[in-house]
Design a protein around this motif. Structure first.
Motif, PDB file in Angstrom:
ATOM      1  N   GLU A   1       0.826  -1.210   0.000  1.00  0.00           N
ATOM      2  CA  GLU A   1       0.000   0.000   0.000  1.00  0.00           C
ATOM      3  C   GLU A   1       0.866   1.268   0.000  1.00  0.00           C
ATOM      4  O   GLU A   1       0.622   2.202  -0.767  1.00  0.00           O
ATOM      5  N   LYS A   2       1.893   1.301   0.845  1.00  0.00           N
ATOM      6  CA  LYS A   2       2.779   2.476   0.893  1.00  0.00           C
ATOM      7  C   LYS A   2       3.593   2.591  -0.396  1.00  0.00           C
ATOM      8  O   LYS A   2       3.838   3.683  -0.888  1.00  0.00           O
ATOM      9  N   HIS A   3       3.996   1.460  -0.932  1.00  0.00           N
ATOM     10  CA  HIS A   3       4.732   1.444  -2.202  1.00  0.00           C
ATOM     11  C   HIS A   3       3.868   2.050  -3.298  1.00  0.00           C
ATOM     12  O   HIS A   3       4.328   2.866  -4.111  1.00  0.00           O
ATOM     13  N   LYS A   4       2.592   1.695  -3.295  1.00  0.00           N
ATOM     14  CA  LYS A   4       1.643   2.226  -4.285  1.00  0.00           C
ATOM     15  C   LYS A   4       1.487   3.734  -4.131  1.00  0.00           C
ATOM     16  O   LYS A   4       1.444   4.472  -5.124  1.00  0.00           O
ATOM     17  N   GLN A   5       1.408   4.219  -2.887  1.00  0.00           N
ATOM     18  CA  GLN A   5       1.274   5.658  -2.631  1.00  0.00           C
ATOM     19  C   GLN A   5       2.488   6.425  -3.160  1.00  0.00           C
ATOM     20  O   GLN A   5       2.355   7.468  -3.808  1.00  0.00           O
ATOM     21  N   VAL A   6       3.674   5.889  -2.871  1.00  0.00           N
ATOM     22  CA  VAL A   6       4.903   6.558  -3.308  1.00  0.00           C
ATOM     23  C   VAL A   6       4.979   6.566  -4.826  1.00  0.00           C
ATOM     24  O   VAL A   6       5.329   7.574  -5.440  1.00  0.00           O
ATOM     25  N   ARG A   7       4.643   5.450  -5.450  1.00  0.00           N
ATOM     26  CA  ARG A   7       4.672   5.385  -6.918  1.00  0.00           C
ATOM     27  C   ARG A   7       3.687   6.389  -7.529  1.00  0.00           C
ATOM     28  O   ARG A   7       3.988   7.015  -8.539  1.00  0.00           O
ATOM     29  N   ALA A   8       2.528   6.564  -6.888  1.00  0.00           N
ATOM     30  CA  ALA A   8       1.544   7.527  -7.391  1.00  0.00           C
ATOM     31  C   ALA A   8       2.086   8.952  -7.292  1.00  0.00           C
ATOM     32  O   ALA A   8       1.897   9.765  -8.206  1.00  0.00           O
ATOM     33  N   GLU A   9       2.779   9.267  -6.190  1.00  0.00           N
ATOM     34  CA  GLU A   9       3.365  10.601  -6.030  1.00  0.00           C
ATOM     35  C   GLU A   9       4.474  10.834  -7.059  1.00  0.00           C
ATOM     36  O   GLU A   9       4.577  11.915  -7.646  1.00  0.00           O
ATOM     37  N   ARG A  10       5.305   9.825  -7.272  1.00  0.00           N
ATOM     38  CA  ARG A  10       6.370   9.948  -8.280  1.00  0.00           C
ATOM     39  C   ARG A  10       5.770  10.093  -9.676  1.00  0.00           C
ATOM     40  O   ARG A  10       6.253  10.871 -10.487  1.00  0.00           O
ATOM     41  N   ARG A  11       4.711   9.344  -9.945  1.00  0.00           N
ATOM     42  CA  ARG A  11       4.068   9.414 -11.272  1.00  0.00           C
ATOM     43  C   ARG A  11       3.513  10.808 -11.513  1.00  0.00           C
ATOM     44  O   ARG A  11       3.647  11.363 -12.603  1.00  0.00           O
ATOM     45  N   ARG A  12       2.921  11.408 -10.484  1.00  0.00           N
ATOM     46  CA  ARG A  12       2.389  12.766 -10.613  1.00  0.00           C
ATOM     47  C   ARG A  12       3.505  13.740 -10.992  1.00  0.00           C
ATOM     48  O   ARG A  12       3.341  14.592 -11.867  1.00  0.00           O
ATOM     49  N   TYR A  13       4.656  13.598 -10.353  1.00  0.00           N
ATOM     50  CA  TYR A  13       5.798  14.462 -10.660  1.00  0.00           C
ATOM     51  C   TYR A  13       6.246  14.245 -12.104  1.00  0.00           C
ATOM     52  O   TYR A  13       6.410  15.193 -12.864  1.00  0.00           O
ATOM     53  N   HIS A  14       6.436  12.985 -12.477  1.00  0.00           N
ATOM     54  CA  HIS A  14       6.898  12.666 -13.829  1.00  0.00           C
ATOM     55  C   HIS A  14       5.912  13.142 -14.894  1.00  0.00           C
ATOM     56  O   HIS A  14       6.326  13.628 -15.950  1.00  0.00           O
ATOM     57  N   GLU A  15       4.619  13.022 -14.607  1.00  0.00           N
ATOM     58  CA  GLU A  15       3.604  13.462 -15.580  1.00  0.00           C
ATOM     59  C   GLU A  15       3.647  14.972 -15.778  1.00  0.00           C
ATOM     60  O   GLU A  15       3.487  15.470 -16.888  1.00  0.00           O
ATOM     61  N   ARG A  16       3.876  15.697 -14.701  1.00  0.00           N
ATOM     62  CA  ARG A  16       3.953  17.167 -14.816  1.00  0.00           C
ATOM     63  C   ARG A  16       5.194  17.563 -15.617  1.00  0.00           C
ATOM     64  O   ARG A  16       5.162  18.469 -16.437  1.00  0.00           O
ATOM     65  N   PHE A  17       6.289  16.871 -15.366  1.00  0.00           N
ATOM     66  CA  PHE A  17       7.526  17.119 -16.102  1.00  0.00           C
ATOM     67  C   PHE A  17       7.330  16.766 -17.580  1.00  0.00           C
ATOM     68  O   PHE A  17       7.701  17.524 -18.471  1.00  0.00           O
ATOM     69  N   ARG A  18       6.706  15.609 -17.824  1.00  0.00           N
ATOM     70  CA  ARG A  18       6.459  15.174 -19.209  1.00  0.00           C
ATOM     71  C   ARG A  18       5.567  16.164 -19.950  1.00  0.00           C
ATOM     72  O   ARG A  18       5.738  16.401 -21.141  1.00  0.00           O
ATOM     73  N   ALA A  19       4.616  16.776 -19.233  1.00  0.00           N
ATOM     74  CA  ALA A  19       3.715  17.745 -19.861  1.00  0.00           C
ATOM     75  C   ALA A  19       4.499  18.930 -20.436  1.00  0.00           C
ATOM     76  O   ALA A  19       4.117  19.483 -21.474  1.00  0.00           O
ATOM     77  N   LEU A  20       5.593  19.314 -19.799  1.00  0.00           N
ATOM     78  CA  LEU A  20       6.425  20.390 -20.340  1.00  0.00           C
ATOM     79  C   LEU A  20       7.093  19.946 -21.644  1.00  0.00           C
ATOM     80  O   LEU A  20       7.148  20.715 -22.605  1.00  0.00           O
ATOM     81  N   VAL A  21       7.584  18.712 -21.656  1.00  0.00           N
ATOM     82  CA  VAL A  21       8.202  18.184 -22.878  1.00  0.00           C
ATOM     83  C   VAL A  21       7.161  18.148 -23.998  1.00  0.00           C
ATOM     84  O   VAL A  21       7.411  18.598 -25.120  1.00  0.00           O
ATOM     85  N   GLU A  22       5.975  17.639 -23.685  1.00  0.00           N
ATOM     86  CA  GLU A  22       4.914  17.528 -24.691  1.00  0.00           C
ATOM     87  C   GLU A  22       4.460  18.894 -25.190  1.00  0.00           C
ATOM     88  O   GLU A  22       4.190  19.064 -26.382  1.00  0.00           O
ATOM     89  N   GLU A  23       4.404  19.871 -24.286  1.00  0.00           N
ATOM     90  CA  GLU A  23       4.036  21.231 -24.698  1.00  0.00           C
ATOM     91  C   GLU A  23       5.024  21.752 -25.728  1.00  0.00           C
ATOM     92  O   GLU A  23       4.641  22.325 -26.760  1.00  0.00           O
ATOM     93  N   GLY A  24       6.311  21.552 -25.467  1.00  0.00           N
ATOM     94  CA  GLY A  24       7.334  21.999 -26.401  1.00  0.00           C
ATOM     95  C   GLY A  24       7.302  21.226 -27.711  1.00  0.00           C
ATOM     96  O   GLY A  24       7.555  21.797 -28.780  1.00  0.00           O
TER      97      GLY A  24
END
Length: 197
Positions: free
Chosen positions: A119-142
């Protein structure tokens, strides 16, 4: 009720996290006892369990506190009124500097993540995914606007950069020839070169 500060005014949760981080880095998560943590922090087990439900909660928080800082800073870069290239470069350099500034935390986490419950592993992965998705959105915007090449999928570009970031704890030394800013500048520049049309 547990005290929120010790005799010197330092918040008890901060003392516990500092002690846990130091001990986990020196001895490893699995070889560090709760008793050793509370003794190093100068508090009781009751104080630890008042703020953290378990040693595992401390491990999760070691990583989560760094990720929270990085997420806030990424959001600030992403929301800035600047060209996407500048926003992405700033975010790419910032994650390197904040990781180096918290190198023990990063090393502990990647070495000990398997100790987290599913359960905690899943929570951490979700938080990391949120960060990566926001970062990826900048790449996709460009990429959409033609500022960046779309020859390489955005996911792969992001994984490439974060692969470098996640390995910093295995090779970076504060006594080495490069400052955190120099490493950050090199890695951010490499990322932007990879995205040039």
């Amino acid at each position: 009720m547990a005290r929120t500060t010790d005799g010197d005014g330092a918040p008890v949760p901060q003392r516990l996290l500092a002690a846990a981080t130091r001990l986990f880095a020196e001895r490893g998560y699995d070889r560090t006892s709760v008793q050793e943590i509370v003794e190093a922090a100068g508090v009781t087990k009751g104080a630890l369990y008042h703020y953290f439900g378990s040693k595992e909660d401390l491990l999760q928080e070691v990583y989560a506190r760094v990720l929270r800082i990085q997420q806030e800073r990424l959001d600030a870069y992403a929301n800035a009124d600047e060209p996407v290239e500048r926003r992405l470069r700033g975010a790419a350099a910032d994650v390197v500097v904040t990781t180096i500034d918290n190198l023990d935390d990063a090393a502990i986490f990647f070495r000990s993540m398997h100790h987290l419950s599913p359960e905690k592993h899943k929570q951490v992965r979700a938080e990391r995914r949120r960060y990566h998705e926001r970062f990826r959105a900048l790449v996709e915007e460009g990429q959409r606007s033609g500022v960046f090449s779309s020859a390489t999928p955005a996911d792969l570009v992001v994984d490439y950069h974060f692969g470098s970031v996640h390995h910093l704890s295995t090779w970076y030394s504060p006594d080495g020839p490069l400052t955190p800013k120099q490493v950050a500048d090199h890695l951010a520049d490499m990322l932007l070169r990879a995205l040039r049309p």
